[in-house]
Write an enzyme that holds these catalytic residues in place. Structure first.
Site, PDB file in Angstrom:
ATOM      1  N   SER A   1     -51.552  -4.557  44.569  1.00 26.94           N
ATOM      2  CA  SER A   1     -51.370  -3.904  45.867  1.00 26.94           C
ATOM      3  C   SER A   1     -50.072  -3.119  45.969  1.00 26.94           C
ATOM      4  CB  SER A   1     -51.424  -4.949  46.985  1.00 26.94           C
ATOM      5  OG  SER A   1     -52.729  -5.503  47.079  1.00 26.94           O
TER       6      SER A   1
ATOM      7  N   GLU B   1       0.801  -1.219   0.000  1.00 26.64           N
ATOM      8  CA  GLU B   1       0.000   0.000   0.000  1.00 26.64           C
ATOM      9  C   GLU B   1       0.837   1.275   0.000  1.00 26.64           C
ATOM     10  OE1 GLU B   1      -3.332   0.456  -0.246  1.00 26.64           O
ATOM     11  OE2 GLU B   1      -3.466  -1.692  -0.613  1.00 26.64           O
TER      12      GLU B   1
END
Length: 856
Positions: free
Chosen positions: A545, A272
């Site tokens: 409850s 590269e």
């Protein structure tokens, strides 16, 4: 004129003779006859050129210097600079003029000598007139002719002047001072072309420099490349920075450069950017080399962009093909090289480069293609990965193995040419076949999936839609992975063990820090793969409850006492009859005792005395966001809520009346590393401290002596409330210690009744909390405040029912009948039963008491 060898007397004698000749030649008293002024004369028209040249030559001969005189200079007017200039072309001059020498006398020397004779003014005048006599043919240069005049117009007593001298004198006066008014010959085309080219080139240069300046000023900060995330990605992290989820094109396994094999690094550099360590971001020599190599090979064998340019393009730019993008890429590459070291550039590049098949970075690619970590890769495998960046799909060993092999061999050849590997190593690696062993990228399996789904749904509340669409976000959350794993295990066991026996298939758990509102654990079901429905945040269920805790808190805030008594009795209020479990009534009870025993009738009466509006408002302020209906059954939890908001409301009690909204997101960072959201939740006082302390004291009794007993911890006090909805469809327990509040829900998605009890939820609550808070410092609840003379912090607005019927109940037929505490079983005459299909019921699973070896 030379003066050497002359004595003073002889010198002055020569001067006088010369001046006399000049004066006689140019003055009006000369022997030459002046021009006639007759009517038909030629005064108003110039004499012929032949006459002019003949006369001028004769006049000039009288004062031309001898050959032994000092060298003469060129005329000021017709000097060499003027004759050579482009304003004068010699072809415009008459040939006769060219034969005359053009001279300039050294008048400055004469000035000094004449001063001794006190004749300087006369000599100065003669000097000017003498110059004009030496300039024959001036009229041909385009100078204006002197004004025409008639001698008859002169005064009678004025002597006629030398017209020729006057003409030349006026010519000098008109031409010398007004030289810039002459009509000039145009410049040659070559000059204008050069000027135009220079102007255009200069303008282009200035514009180019301005563009470069603006581009350079607009470059982003490159210091924090490590925080970069690609567009479209989302990363969710736990409180310890462990990644819970990554979606989109994200690097899932980042490495330090030291953790990447040196040969793998050199493989990328060889193919590269071979001159990576020589250039400063842009490799001009490499660009030329790559063009030549690609032309020779007739293929893309080398790229022109450096590794730094590729990094700049990945992080800051896009794949747009334009000169502007290439210029920005080059400028960014140079800026990156100025601010980062070569090793830092390599590390970021190798972690971010896309290598195909959803693999970003070398670590992900090693796993995706070879099911290995990078340190286990062979030379051939390293070369395969290094060859992928230019065209990841085309060179992929999973898609095109033959093309991938050719590309791999090219990388090996480049490594050999760069002297990274030997020829023997290259040949051995080239001989290896392409052998892949694919695996999915890391973290495709989400950690804490229910918590992560909760975060994804919460994100739009804190981040703009544009930011969400752009992506690249990193979300830092509040979850404690240790607690989360405990919660997931508790939920799993609750479903698999308790659910089989008690008929429920799902469970959910939420745990929060009471001082900060941070969600530390959240589980929304037993199996996220089978059902992504989050029962902790999305399921709306009747709390039963557990809602009583909020009703009693409103009563304490209104100034009630926990010792206030209410009668537990059969009662019908505007057609609504509250019933206790088992339809039993126990008479007079204090509020505290009624809450401990979860008496429904007393809870309804307390709500009536407080009022719907104050009770609902306080519940909302404490964290309930769902709609609450102002009806009598609200006291028994008939309005649906989700587990997270109910747990948040109880957390307000644990925080002594301070509400902090439950949240799971600490901050959000965009792809550039900027913090775009930071959590900043502040506690808000919604319930006075005394009322919160009294309510907590009553809820402690629920765990110590009531229905919440299974939730008790061995080392610290617990406050909380159980809850069971109608027909036992939902089983709840919400409990807390001073630092942590946790809620548990058990039930079925289809709302099918269970045959369990709320004590099972309390037991699972204890299972989680006993592990999660192990080692946490023990804190005590506030003491019960003084009750005498206490005033409320809110105003009660009692409900005024239209009709109350006491001592009566509604029987199964819907008729209102007197309550019978000891009802006799009703007798029904025997009847022939109708045939019914037997209902199949799967027996509950039971572990065998012992194992017995079968006999043979």
């Amino acid at each position: 004129m030379r003066f050497e060898g002359l004595n003073v007397a002889e010198f002055f004698s020569n001067i006088k003779d010369t001046l006399s000749k000049v004066t006689n030649a140019i003055s009006g008293n000369s022997d030459r006859e002046p021009p006639k002024a007759a009517k038909g004369n030629k005064l108003n028209s110039p004499e012929s050129e032949a006459e002019f040249y003949t006369r001028t030559r004769d006049e000039r001969a009288e004062y031309v210097v001898s050959e032994d005189a000092a060298p003469l200079e060129e005329s000021e007017y017709l000097d060499s600079e003027y004759l050579d200039s482009e304003y004068l072309d010699l072809e415009y001059l008459e040939p006769e003029y060219a034969r005359y020498p053009v001279v300039k006398r050294e008048w400055e020397g004469l000035k000094r000598l004449i001063a001794w004779l006190e004749i300087e003014p006369q000599v100065t005048s003669l000097q000017t007139k003498g110059k004009e006599l030496l300039r024959p043919g001036l009229s041909v240069l385009g100078t204006k002719s002197p004004p025409k005049s008639d001698i008859s117009e002169l005064p009678e007593n004025s002597a006629p002047q030398n017209t020729e001298l006057q003409r030349h004198t006026e010519l000098q006066e008109n031409s010398a001072p007004k030289e810039n008014t002459k009509k000039r010959i145009p410049r040659r085309p070559r000059f204008w072309i050069s000027l135009g080219v220079a102007s255009i080139g200069g303008g282009a240069l200035i514009y180019g420099l301005w563009i470069l300046y603006t581009l350079d000023k607009g470059l982003p900060d490159v210091n924090d490349l490590s925080a970069f995330n690609r567009d479209g990605t989302l990363t969710i992290k736990a409180s310890d920075n462990t990644i819970l989820l990554q979606s989109g094109p994200a690097t899932r396994d980042k490495l330090k450069l030291q953790e990447i094999p040196e040969l793998l690094v050199k493989a990328f550099i060889a193919i590269e950017d071979r001159r990576f360590y020589q250039h400063r971001g842009v490799d001009y020599q490499g660009i030329v080399r790559s063009i030549v190599s690609n032309l020779i090979a007739r293929d893309l064998v080398q790229g022109g962009s450096t590794i730094t340019q590729q990094l700049a393009r990945v992080v800051f730019l896009n794949q747009e093909r334009s000169i502007r993008r290439k210029v920005r890429e080059a400028l960014l590459a140079q800026k990156i090289e100025r601010e980062l070291s070569k090793d830092q550039v390599l590390e970021r590049y190798l972690n971010l480069v896309y290598l195909g098949s959803d693999a970003y970075g070398v670590a992900d690619a090693a796993l995706v293609f070879f099911s290995k970590t990078v340190d286990k890769l062979t030379l051939a495998e390293m070369a395969t990965l290094a060859g992928l960046p230019p065209a990841p799909s085309e060179y992929s060993p999973l898609v095109n193995p033959d093309i991938a092999k050719k590309r791999r061999n090219l990388v090996l050849q480049q490594m050999q040419e760069a002297k990274v590997i030997t020829e023997v190593q290259a040949k051995e690696a080239m001989a290896e076949p392409i052998a892949v062993k694919p695996s999915p990228p890391k973290r495709f399996k989400v950690v804490a999936p229910y918590f992560a789904s909760y975060i994804r749904k919460e994100l739009p509340r804190y981040v703009s839609q544009d930011a969400l669409e752009a992506g690249g976000l990193t979300v830092e959350t509040t979850v404690d992975l240790k607690w989360q794993k405990i919660a997931e295990e508790v939920v799993k066991n609750a479903i698999e063990v308790d659910g089989r026996r008690q008929g429920f298939e799902q469970a959910a758990l939420v745990s929060m820090d009471t001082k900060t509102g941070e969600v530390k654990a959240l589980v929304g079901g037993g199996n996220f793969k089978e059902s992504e429905f989050n029962r902790a945040t999305q399921a709306l269920r009747q709390p039963g409850s557990t809602f009583k805790g909020l009703v009693y808190a409103a009563a304490m805030a209104a100034g009630f006492s926990p010792y206030d008594g209410y009668e537990d009795e059969p009662i019908i209020i505007d057609g609504y009859q509250p019933n206790n479990y088992g339809k039993k009534f126990s008479g007079w009870r204090s509020m505290s005792d009624a809450l401990t025993r979860s008496v429904n009738v007393v809870a309804v009466k307390v709500l009536m005395d407080v009022g719907f509006e104050p009770a609902i408002k306080l519940a909302n302020d404490m964290g309930i966001k769902s709609k609450l209906s102002p009806i009598y059954s609200l006291a028994l939890g008939s309005s649906e809520v989700n587990l997270l908001e109910l747990t948040n409301a109880y957390g307000t009690l644990a925080a002594q009346g301070n509400f902090i909204e439950a949240h799971g997101i600490k901050r959000v960072i965009n792809q550039r590393g900027d913090v775009i959201y930071q959590a900043n939740f502040k506690p808000k006082r919604v319930l006075d401290k005394d009322s919160a302390a009294i309510t907590t004291w009553m809820l402690e009794g629920v765990v110590q002596d009531g229905t919440g007993g299974p939730a008790a911890l061995n080392d610290r006090a617990v406050a909380g409330k159980t809850g069971t909805s109608e027909n036992v469809r939902d089983l709840w327990f919400i409990g807390y210690i001073p630092q942590v509040v946790t809620g548990v829900w058990l039930g079925n998605d289809d709302n099918y009744p269970t045959w369990g009890t709320s004590g099972t939820a309390a037991y699972n609550w204890r299972d989680f909390m006993s592990q999660a808070v192990k080692g946490m410092p023990v804190e005590k609840f506030p003491k019960l405040p003084k009750l005498e003379g206490r005033k409320g912090s809110i105003k009660a607005k009692p409900v005024e029912p239209k009709r109350i019927i006491r001592g009566m109940i509604v029987n199964e037929d819907g008729a209102i009948v007197p309550y019978n505490p000891n009802p006799q079983p009703r007798y029904y005459p025997p009847q022939e039963p109708a045939y019914q299909e037997p209902a199949y019921q799967e027996p509950a699973y039971e572990e065998p008491g012992y194992y017995q070896e079968p006999g043979y």
